[in-house]
Design an enzyme around this catalytic site. Structure first.
Site, short mmCIF file in Angstrom:
data_model
loop_
_atom_site.label_atom_id
_atom_site.label_comp_id
_atom_site.label_asym_id
_atom_site.label_seq_id
_atom_site.Cartn_x
_atom_site.Cartn_y
_atom_site.Cartn_z
N ASP A 48 0.84 -1.19 0.00
CA ASP A 48 0.00 0.00 0.00
C ASP A 48 0.88 1.25 0.00
OD1 ASP A 48 -2.75 0.75 0.07
OD2 ASP A 48 -2.53 1.40 2.15
N TYR A 53 2.30 4.88 1.13
CA TYR A 53 2.30 5.59 2.41
C TYR A 53 1.10 6.53 2.45
CZ TYR A 53 7.20 4.06 2.78
OH TYR A 53 8.35 3.32 2.85
N PHE A 101 7.98 1.69 -1.07
CA PHE A 101 8.98 1.85 -0.01
C PHE A 101 9.74 3.17 -0.08
CE2 PHE A 101 8.52 -2.79 -0.38
CZ PHE A 101 8.20 -3.11 0.93
N HIS A 115 8.44 -9.31 6.15
CA HIS A 115 8.38 -7.90 5.76
C HIS A 115 9.38 -7.09 6.59
CE1 HIS A 115 6.61 -3.88 5.11
NE2 HIS A 115 6.09 -4.40 4.02
#
Length: 298
Positions: free
Chosen positions: A137, A139, A150, A260
């Site tokens: 998803d 930010y 990321f 993760h």
């Protein structure tokens, strides 16, 4: 007394005579050699750069027309990606997704900005992708999301997950120095596809667009990548990303899996996974140029 010409003979006379022929003109086939040669001669008058420009202009026009029909698409999508994914844009789910986004943007703040939703596609063509780093998803805090999973724009503090990625790089890649920013565009320019499964999110509301339809679209992206002949390294971090392995042809491509990098799970196997050096080893074995993970200019 001379013989009189028949009526049929009268109409068969040449244009210089008194009548016109009743025989229909011969149709030129679409594949008429003369026409083909004419087109080839026309194309030969343009150099490669001009032909490429003409092709780009054509694709740009197609993109603009499609954006009017389905606003979930943005004009900044990479040209090779548009050509590969064009069948998706008129499917019912994408039409519905467009309607959803128009409504969302009319009443809420949506990240990333509209002109950055497809940033992941603009730095390298689909056949230049070497590594895929799949996020979940964007930010959801202001100023963070800019279309690369990321990554954050220069000047924005790196979030915790990205700090853990840098921590792993420091131990995995010799000479890596943690940058003073979190902009990963330098990786994208080398063929690292930083793709989120969802391409938009409502401000301050994580996973708010999870059911909007983006997963169908990004699954299509992964399938397009899986159909590429040159081996790609897929880095699947966390259970969500690892669910996408079924879309990947593992006979051609490589898959590396681990937890993760978020603070909640990084210590359960992400830190110490050495995925960055392993990815380069796999690329080298496949005859492809390695990624310079230290190349992170502002």
């Amino acid at each position: 007394m001379p013989a009189q010409a028949t009526l049929l003979q009268f109409f068969k006379q040449s244009p210089q005579g008194k009548g016109k022929s009743l025989e229909p003109p011969k149709k030129r086939l679409k594949t008429d050699p003369e026409e083909v040669n004419s087109r080839e001669e026309c194309n030969s008058t343009f150099d490669e750069e001009q032909l490429e420009r003409m092709e780009n202009n054509k694709i740009t026009a197609l993109i603009r027309r499609q954006v009017k029909l389905t606003p979930a698409l943005c004009e900044n999508i990479g040209r090779s990606w548009f050509k590969a994914l064009e069948p998706e844009f008129n499917k019912p789910y994408f039409v519905k997704l467009s309607e959803f986004l128009v409504s969302e943007r009319s009443k809420s703040k949506v990240f990333p900005p509209e002109n950055q939703v497809y940033s992941w596609s603009t730095h390298c063509a689909i056949n230049e992708v070497k590594v895929v780093l799949l996020g979940q998803d964007p930010y959801h805090n202001p100023g963070q999301a800019h279309g690369l999973a990321f990554s954050v724009p220069t000047g924005v503090d790196p979030p915790p997950s990205l700090l853990n990625i840098f921590k792993e790089l420091k131990s995995d890649i010799e000479g890596f120095e943690v940058p003073d920013h979190g902009n990963l565009t330098g990786w994208a320019q080398q063929g690292v596809l930083l793709l989120n499964a969802g391409l938009t999110v409502r401000a301050f509301c994580a996973n708010s667009h999870k059911e909007a339809g983006w997963s169908h679209f990004t699954d299509a992206v992964i399938k397009c990548l899986s159909s590429q002949k040159q081996p790609i390294v897929f880095l699947l971090w966390g259970s969500f990303a690892q669910q996408k392995q079924s879309l990947i042809d593992t006979k051609v491509h490589h898959v590396l899996k681990c937890p993760h990098p978020s603070p909640l799970s990084a210590h359960r196997g992400f830190l110490g996974c050495a995925h960055f050096s392993k990815a380069n080893q796999l690329l080298r074995k496949s005859g492809r140029k390695c990624i310079n993970w230290s190349y992170l200019p502002k």
